[in-house]
Design a protein around this motif. Structure first.
Motif, short mmCIF file in Angstrom:
data_model
loop_
_atom_site.label_atom_id
_atom_site.label_comp_id
_atom_site.label_asym_id
_atom_site.label_seq_id
_atom_site.Cartn_x
_atom_site.Cartn_y
_atom_site.Cartn_z
N PHE A 38 0.81 -1.21 0.00
CA PHE A 38 0.00 0.00 0.00
C PHE A 38 0.85 1.26 0.00
CE2 PHE A 38 -3.96 -2.10 2.11
CZ PHE A 38 -4.26 -2.69 0.90
N GLY A 123 -7.96 -0.24 -1.12
CA GLY A 123 -6.65 0.33 -0.83
C GLY A 123 -6.78 1.61 -0.02
N PRO A 228 -8.45 0.14 4.39
CA PRO A 228 -7.47 -0.46 3.48
C PRO A 228 -7.24 -1.92 3.82
CG PRO A 228 -6.73 1.71 4.17
CD PRO A 228 -7.94 1.39 5.01
#
Length: 267
Positions: A38, A123, A228
């Protein structure tokens, strides 16, 4: 880009899978990422043949949000109406397993079934009350998923938590594919005991979803904050059917990958 989470002799890492998608494991390698995918992708100098590592579930979500009856033919095979808005439910994070991990049949059920699904991985920064445009920006990538279901318990309980929530009832993998166009992909599920003689049980296309992916992400984000790493399972095509100990269930999604899991009796 195909991002995997994998175990190797020195521990666990994320990495980028390299090689032609149709080459099989023997033709693929995985290049280790420094840290979490990420963030900014930065490579270490470590690289392995994919066949020499163990693929894990590509992400560990805080929650798995599932969508029911998102293909009209699947709703029809259960004698149910197509919903007028997304029908959502949760699977616990403890149900998540990775490629080749065993689906374990619980003693409480006599009818456990497969459900091949496109999985959406959220995300950063996540999504909260997102409109359609922001919902699309919140999507990190896609994977194969299997919403394993104890169908008899689903019917008898009248709600779905137990039927959907057993340990091992959410295979995910084999990796996360970023930047994919998922508007019209083949979703296939094969079941069998001989790799050379697998039976096609489900065959559908994502274009036949009642609600498309951005609609689902936006809708869910107006109910609960998507963090996320959270996963959305987008519904399954028609053809769900029972599995038994000794079977292997393989979910194949065009352009995404192949997810196989053996089925064993719970011990």
């Amino acid at each position: 880009m195909r991002i995997a989470r994998f175990a190797h002799a020195s521990g666990m890492s994320f990495g980028v899978v390299e090689g032609e998608p149709g080459a099989g494991l023997a033709g693929l390698t995985v290049a280790e990422i420094d840290g979490h995918p990420f963030g900014r992708i930065s490579f270490t100098k470590q690289r392995w043949a994919l066949a020499d590592v163990r693929l894990l579930s590509p992400i560990l979500p805080s929650k798995v949000v599932c969508v029911g009856r998102n293909y009209a033919e699947h709703a029809a095979e259960h004698g149910a109406e197509v919903p007028t808005e997304p029908l959502i439910f949760l699977k616990p994070s403890t149900s998540v397993i990775g490629p080749r991990d065993a689906i374990r049949l619980p003693a409480q059920s006599k009818q456990v079934e497969h459900e091949a699904e496109l999985a959406v991985i959220i995300g950063p920064p996540g999504a909260r009350r997102a409109d359609r445009a922001d919902a699309e920006k919140a999507i990190f990538g896609y994977a194969c998923g299997n919403d394993v279901t104890a169908r008899d318990l689903q019917r008898s309980d009248g709600q779905w938590t137990r039927a959907k929530g057993f340990d091992s009832f959410c295979p995910l993998g084999p990796w996360i594919v970023t930047g994919a166009d998922v508007r019209d992909l083949e979703v296939r599920c094969e079941v069998g005991r001989d790799p050379e003689q697998m039976e096609v049980r489900q065959l559908g296309r994502t274009k036949d979803m009642v609600f498309d992916v951005p609609t689902l992400v936006s809708y869910i984000s107006h109910v609960m904050t998507l963090l996320p790493g959270d996963v959305i399972l987008t519904g399954t095509p028609a053809g769900v059917s029972p599995v038994t100990a000794g079977d292997t269930v393989t979910v194949r999604i065009e352009g995404i990958g192949e997810l196989s899991n053996p089925v064993v009796a719970f011990e």
